[in-house]
Structures are given as C-alpha cells and as structure tokens.
Design a protein around this motif. Structure first.
Motif, PDB file in Angstrom:
ATOM      1  N   SER A 240       1.025   5.284   0.500  1.00 52.79           N
ATOM      2  CA  SER A 240       0.254   6.342   1.152  1.00 52.79           C
ATOM      3  C   SER A 240       1.145   7.557   1.361  1.00 52.79           C
ATOM      4  O   SER A 240       2.368   7.476   1.215  1.00 52.79           O
ATOM      5  CB  SER A 240      -0.308   5.855   2.490  1.00 52.79           C
ATOM      6  OG  SER A 240       0.743   5.481   3.369  1.00 52.79           O
TER       7      SER A 240
ATOM      8  N   VAL B 192       0.850  -1.194   0.000  1.00 50.71           N
ATOM      9  CA  VAL B 192       0.000   0.000   0.000  1.00 50.71           C
ATOM     10  C   VAL B 192       0.883   1.240   0.000  1.00 50.71           C
ATOM     11  O   VAL B 192       1.755   1.393   0.859  1.00 50.71           O
ATOM     12  CB  VAL B 192      -0.929   0.021   1.231  1.00 50.71           C
ATOM     13  CG1 VAL B 192      -1.653   1.361   1.339  1.00 50.71           C
ATOM     14  CG2 VAL B 192      -1.937  -1.118   1.157  1.00 50.71           C
TER      15      VAL B 192
ATOM     16  N   TYR C 182      -6.263  -3.774  -9.999  1.00 49.84           N
ATOM     17  CA  TYR C 182      -5.655  -2.467  -9.759  1.00 49.84           C
ATOM     18  C   TYR C 182      -5.555  -1.714 -11.082  1.00 49.84           C
ATOM     19  O   TYR C 182      -4.960  -2.201 -12.052  1.00 49.84           O
ATOM     20  CB  TYR C 182      -4.268  -2.617  -9.140  1.00 49.84           C
ATOM     21  CG  TYR C 182      -3.569  -1.290  -8.917  1.00 49.84           C
ATOM     22  CD1 TYR C 182      -4.000  -0.424  -7.912  1.00 49.84           C
ATOM     23  CD2 TYR C 182      -2.496  -0.901  -9.714  1.00 49.84           C
ATOM     24  CE1 TYR C 182      -3.373   0.802  -7.705  1.00 49.84           C
ATOM     25  CE2 TYR C 182      -1.859   0.315  -9.512  1.00 49.84           C
ATOM     26  CZ  TYR C 182      -2.303   1.165  -8.507  1.00 49.84           C
ATOM     27  OH  TYR C 182      -1.688   2.374  -8.314  1.00 49.84           O
TER      28      TYR C 182
ATOM     29  N   ALA D  43      -9.754  -2.038   1.061  1.00 51.89           N
ATOM     30  CA  ALA D  43      -9.485  -2.932  -0.067  1.00 51.89           C
ATOM     31  C   ALA D  43      -9.477  -4.397   0.335  1.00 51.89           C
ATOM     32  O   ALA D  43     -10.118  -5.236  -0.309  1.00 51.89           O
ATOM     33  CB  ALA D  43      -8.144  -2.568  -0.707  1.00 51.89           C
TER      34      ALA D  43
ATOM     35  N   MET E 208      -3.469   6.700   6.543  1.00 53.18           N
ATOM     36  CA  MET E 208      -3.942   6.488   5.178  1.00 53.18           C
ATOM     37  C   MET E 208      -3.684   5.047   4.739  1.00 53.18           C
ATOM     38  O   MET E 208      -4.534   4.412   4.101  1.00 53.18           O
ATOM     39  CB  MET E 208      -3.247   7.461   4.219  1.00 53.18           C
ATOM     40  CG  MET E 208      -3.723   7.357   2.776  1.00 53.18           C
ATOM     41  SD  MET E 208      -2.877   8.556   1.703  1.00 53.18           S
ATOM     42  CE  MET E 208      -3.614   8.141   0.108  1.00 53.18           C
TER      43      MET E 208
ATOM     44  N   LYS F 286      -8.874   0.349  -6.920  1.00 53.03           N
ATOM     45  CA  LYS F 286      -8.449  -0.990  -6.514  1.00 53.03           C
ATOM     46  C   LYS F 286      -9.633  -1.723  -5.888  1.00 53.03           C
ATOM     47  O   LYS F 286     -10.393  -1.150  -5.112  1.00 53.03           O
ATOM     48  CB  LYS F 286      -7.315  -0.899  -5.501  1.00 53.03           C
ATOM     49  CG  LYS F 286      -6.775  -2.248  -5.015  1.00 53.03           C
ATOM     50  CD  LYS F 286      -5.926  -2.080  -3.766  1.00 53.03           C
ATOM     51  CE  LYS F 286      -4.713  -1.220  -4.025  1.00 53.03           C
ATOM     52  NZ  LYS F 286      -3.854  -1.106  -2.813  1.00 53.03           N
TER      53      LYS F 286
ATOM     54  N   GLU G 257      -6.297   2.817   6.320  1.00 54.46           N
ATOM     55  CA  GLU G 257      -7.616   2.977   5.704  1.00 54.46           C
ATOM     56  C   GLU G 257      -7.685   2.277   4.346  1.00 54.46           C
ATOM     57  O   GLU G 257      -8.691   1.646   4.005  1.00 54.46           O
ATOM     58  CB  GLU G 257      -7.953   4.467   5.549  1.00 54.46           C
ATOM     59  CG  GLU G 257      -8.181   5.203   6.856  1.00 54.46           C
ATOM     60  CD  GLU G 257      -9.383   4.672   7.630  1.00 54.46           C
ATOM     61  OE1 GLU G 257     -10.341   4.185   6.989  1.00 54.46           O
ATOM     62  OE2 GLU G 257      -9.363   4.741   8.871  1.00 54.46           O
ATOM     63  N   ILE G 258      -6.612   2.383   3.571  1.00 54.01           N
ATOM     64  CA  ILE G 258      -6.589   1.725   2.257  1.00 54.01           C
ATOM     65  C   ILE G 258      -6.637   0.209   2.426  1.00 54.01           C
ATOM     66  O   ILE G 258      -7.394  -0.488   1.740  1.00 54.01           O
ATOM     67  CB  ILE G 258      -5.336   2.151   1.463  1.00 54.01           C
ATOM     68  CG1 ILE G 258      -5.447   3.620   1.051  1.00 54.01           C
ATOM     69  CG2 ILE G 258      -5.162   1.272   0.223  1.00 54.01           C
ATOM     70  CD1 ILE G 258      -4.188   4.165   0.395  1.00 54.01           C
TER      71      ILE G 258
ATOM     72  N   VAL H 151     -11.456   0.988  -3.451  1.00 50.84           N
ATOM     73  CA  VAL H 151     -10.600   2.047  -2.921  1.00 50.84           C
ATOM     74  C   VAL H 151     -10.127   2.910  -4.079  1.00 50.84           C
ATOM     75  O   VAL H 151      -9.527   2.404  -5.035  1.00 50.84           O
ATOM     76  CB  VAL H 151      -9.397   1.456  -2.158  1.00 50.84           C
ATOM     77  CG1 VAL H 151      -8.419   2.562  -1.768  1.00 50.84           C
ATOM     78  CG2 VAL H 151      -9.868   0.719  -0.917  1.00 50.84           C
ATOM     79  N   ARG H 152     -10.405   4.204  -3.994  1.00 54.95           N
ATOM     80  CA  ARG H 152     -10.070   5.116  -5.088  1.00 54.95           C
ATOM     81  C   ARG H 152      -9.191   6.255  -4.574  1.00 54.95           C
ATOM     82  O   ARG H 152      -9.399   6.766  -3.477  1.00 54.95           O
ATOM     83  CB  ARG H 152     -11.341   5.684  -5.711  1.00 54.95           C
ATOM     84  CG  ARG H 152     -12.345   4.606  -6.117  1.00 54.95           C
ATOM     85  CD  ARG H 152     -13.518   5.187  -6.881  1.00 54.95           C
ATOM     86  NE  ARG H 152     -14.246   6.189  -6.112  1.00 54.95           N
ATOM     87  CZ  ARG H 152     -15.194   6.981  -6.618  1.00 54.95           C
ATOM     88  NH1 ARG H 152     -15.503   6.887  -7.900  1.00 54.95           N
ATOM     89  NH2 ARG H 152     -15.822   7.858  -5.854  1.00 54.95           N
ATOM     90  N   ILE H 153      -8.229   6.640  -5.386  1.00 52.16           N
ATOM     91  CA  ILE H 153      -7.352   7.767  -5.060  1.00 52.16           C
ATOM     92  C   ILE H 153      -7.392   8.756  -6.221  1.00 52.16           C
ATOM     93  O   ILE H 153      -7.210   8.369  -7.387  1.00 52.16           O
ATOM     94  CB  ILE H 153      -5.910   7.292  -4.806  1.00 52.16           C
ATOM     95  CG1 ILE H 153      -5.861   6.412  -3.553  1.00 52.16           C
ATOM     96  CG2 ILE H 153      -4.959   8.478  -4.656  1.00 52.16           C
ATOM     97  CD1 ILE H 153      -4.508   5.815  -3.268  1.00 52.16           C
TER      98      ILE H 153
END
Length: 402
Positions: free
Chosen positions: A94, A92, A184, A113, A105, A228, A108-109, A149-151
């Motif tokens: 972050s 991950v 991903y 996910a 962060m 993801k 949370e991811i 999960v989106r960024i």
C-alpha cells in the motif's frame, strides 16, 4: 497510590514513544492494528485482533520506504484458526502521502480481499456448493467468493476471476476443513504477473486460464494495474484426518537426517522401521514420507519443471493403472516440502543432498533423458524438461489419501 500509578503510566507511555521513534515499524503496526480492529469491530489483545468464531489476525510490517514524498508500505496479515492446519498469510502493498493513508489502504485491501469471504463463511452467506470426488472419496464444500480488489483499474466493471477456473477448482480441493484460493494478476507495460495459490502453495497449471484476460482486458500501458480475488472453501463435515501437521514435520525432519547416512539396504530397512514408529504406526503416512522426501528434494534441487499432479499406481503388470490427482489433495506433500525447504536452508553438504536425491525416480529419469540427448548430439538442460507430476506406488493394501 494514584500519584504512583500516574507516574508509572507516564513512564510506560514515554517508553512506548521512545520505542516507536527508534523503530517506526512499531507505530505503523499500531496504526494498522487499530484501523483493522475498528474496521472489523474485533478485540485488540496481545498485538493481534481477535474475531468471533475463533479467528485471530496478527500483523507484521515488512518493507517501509519513502519515495518522492510517498510512503510505501508492505503489511503482512496472518490469519489463524484452530481448523487451519497452517496460517493464511497475505502480504499487502500500500502507499499514501502519510503513514495513516498507507496504513488505511492496507486495511481496506485486506478487508476486501481476505476478510470479506471469511466473514461470509462465518455467516454462511451466499455459499456456492462444490462436490469433491477423487480416489474413491467424496467431500462436500461451500465456496465463499465475492469481492475483487483492484488497483489502477479504470472504466471497467469488476470481473469474477474465480470463474475462469471454476471447472478446475474441484480437482485441487482435498479433505481439509478449510482451503483458500488466491488469484493475483498484475500488469505494467510488457511485464505481467499471473499467480494462483491454494493454501499458500503455488499452482503451476492454472495461470494459463488467465493469460488471455491479462493480455486483452487489463490495460497497463500507462500505469500499474492489478486484480486480486480470494475464495474460501469450507468442508461441511469436520476434518477426519488421523494425523496433524506437527507429526509429519517431526517425522520428516528426523527421516531426512537418517537418509543422509544410509549406505546399505539394511540401513534403509531400519530407517523404514523407525519411520513407522515416528508416525505412530500409520503405515500410509510412513510410506508417503519415505517416497516423497527424495522426489521433492529432487524437484527442488535438479532444476526441472513439474506440474501440479500426482499419479498413484495401483495393480501389477498389465493390470496396473495410474490414477491422477493433485498435490494439494495430499496434505502430507506440502508439509514434507516445507520440512525439506527448512532442511535446505541449513545449507547441507552436496554429498548429503545427493545421497537422498539419487534414490529418487526423478533423478533416474532425468539422467536417462540427458544421456539420451547427449547420445544424439543434442544439448539438453534440466530446465528444458517438464513433467506433469510425480508417480508413486504404495506397497500395502488399504492405502488412503488424506
């Protein structure tokens, strides 16, 4: 006594603080573990989070950088369970203005996910049923998949990525108790990443189903965007496979070494006999190891591209048929690939590698194609060639794929 205990505690705390100052990764790891444990309401023990139903989560800190006042962190989460034949490993990335922000962060991811669908599977919440049929075998699975999960994504409703390949998924699931699918997608300007993995293994044929979505629906013109999604698959029955990964790895490593020394048919037959002993009399597994070591080594060293399929040849002559299934449905395949990658990491001599590879069907077919192209005055490179998979035949009756 109380005074001595207090002094000892102070010494331990001072030592821990000194270690943390010497290696900031240790303090970051503690932040992640503490945050993860609080989020999951688990139990911290021996630098890992212990969860109900036999799950444990370990944490490793990879990249740790600071650019223009922004902390950039890579955290590797490792999920283990007795019914996993290998750990679920999730890296991950972050960032944040402080170590705490970057750590939170990451937690949370990971939670959104990975842990969310695992937690669903533990509670058997909202399962989606799958029937798996291949090679005259039948298995029932429940799929758990919900969060994405989106960024960097703005003004866009979440998309269930798994729906793009819903009809393809049953073709990849085999007989294990657990499978995990990882999708991903990332985009920034002209650069795109589309990656689909099952139990950590990269699937070559499934990214095509996401190309249109990435090109038309993901807006990465001004900023990096990624999406993801994980799906967890749990077989409704217990795993019935008669062998464990350790047995395959041990037998494979010894067989690889033996194959580098074979110079005659008699030595090959002796190796085959020894291999059956190494697999505790399992002729099916011994045959798979003997067949796939040269083929996988050829794939990894010759440079041609290969798809996700295997083709089991049954029958003889005009009655022979080729039955297609996926490499992920033959659990020994990726065990063997891991053993071969470990062998290659020792930097064996070219002579030893060639002695094994030249016994593969892939090598002979590649040589034919290159020779034919040369005869026609054409230039052909191995990387120009693509094959959908590997064909193989087992010489005894009653062969069963696990």
């Amino acid at each position: 006594m109380g005074l001595f205990k207090k002094k000892n505690n102070q010494k331990e705390e001072a030592a821990a603080a000194a270690a943390s100052a010497a290696d900031p990764r240790e303090s970051i790891k503690k932040m992640v573990l503490d945050g993860l444990n609080a989020k999951l309401n688990g139990t911290l023990y021996d630098d890992c989070v212990i969860m109900p139903k036999g799950f444990t989560i370990d944490v490793q800190i990879g990249r740790l950088e600071e650019t223009d006042g922004i902390k950039v962190l890579q955290t590797i989460f490792i999920v283990k369970h007795d019914d996993f034949d290998e750990p679920l490993i999730e890296p991950v990335d972050s960032q944040g203005t402080t170590d705490e922000e970057a750590s939170n962060m990451a937690v949370e991811i990971f939670y959104g996910a990975v842990w969310h669908p695992i937690d669903q599977s533990c509670a058997k919440k909202n399962p989606q049923h799958l029937s798996i049929n291949y090679l005259r075998q039948h298995y029932e699975f429940d799929m758990y998949c919900q969060s994405v999960v989106r960024i960097g994504v703005k003004d866009k409703e979440p998309t269930m990525l798994v729906n793009f390949i819903r009809n393809e998924i049953p073709k990849y699931i085999g007989s294990k108790k657990y499978y995990w699918l990882r999708i991903y997608l990332a985009k920034y300007k002209e650069k795109q990443i589309i990656e689909v993995r099952l139990n950590g293994s990269v699937l070559m044929e499934l990214p095509q189903y996401f190309k249109e979505y990435v090109e038309k629906e993901m807006n990465g013109e001004d900023t990096f965007v990624s999406e993801k999604q994980y799906a967890i698959f749990v077989q409704t029955e217990d795993d019935q496979c008669p062998f464990k990964k350790d047995l395959v790895m041990s037998a494979a490593k010894e067989t690889i070494e033996a194959m580098t020394k074979i110079t005659s048919r008699e030595e090959y037959m002796e190796m085959s006999k020894k291999l059956e002993e190494l697999t505790e009399g399992n002729k099916d597994l011994a045959a798979e190891i003997r067949v796939f070591i040269p083929e996988i080594l050829a794939k990894l060293t010759l440079g041609y591209r290969e798809g996700d399929s295997l083709f089991l040849l049954e029958g003889e002559g005009d009655e022979q048929q080729s039955i297609e299934f996926k490499k992920t449905q033959l659990r020994s395949y990726f065990y063997l690939q891991q053993a071969i990658l470990e062998y290659l990491s020792t930097r064996p001599s070219q002579e030893d590698v060639s002695r094994i590879v030249t016994n593969s069907v892939a090598f002979r077919e590649l040589k034919k194609a290159l020779d034919a192209a040369k005869a026609d005055g054409k230039e052909l490179k191995p990387e120009d060639l693509y094959v959908p998979g590997t064909s193989y035949k087992i010489g005894h009756e009653g062969y069963r794929v696990w």
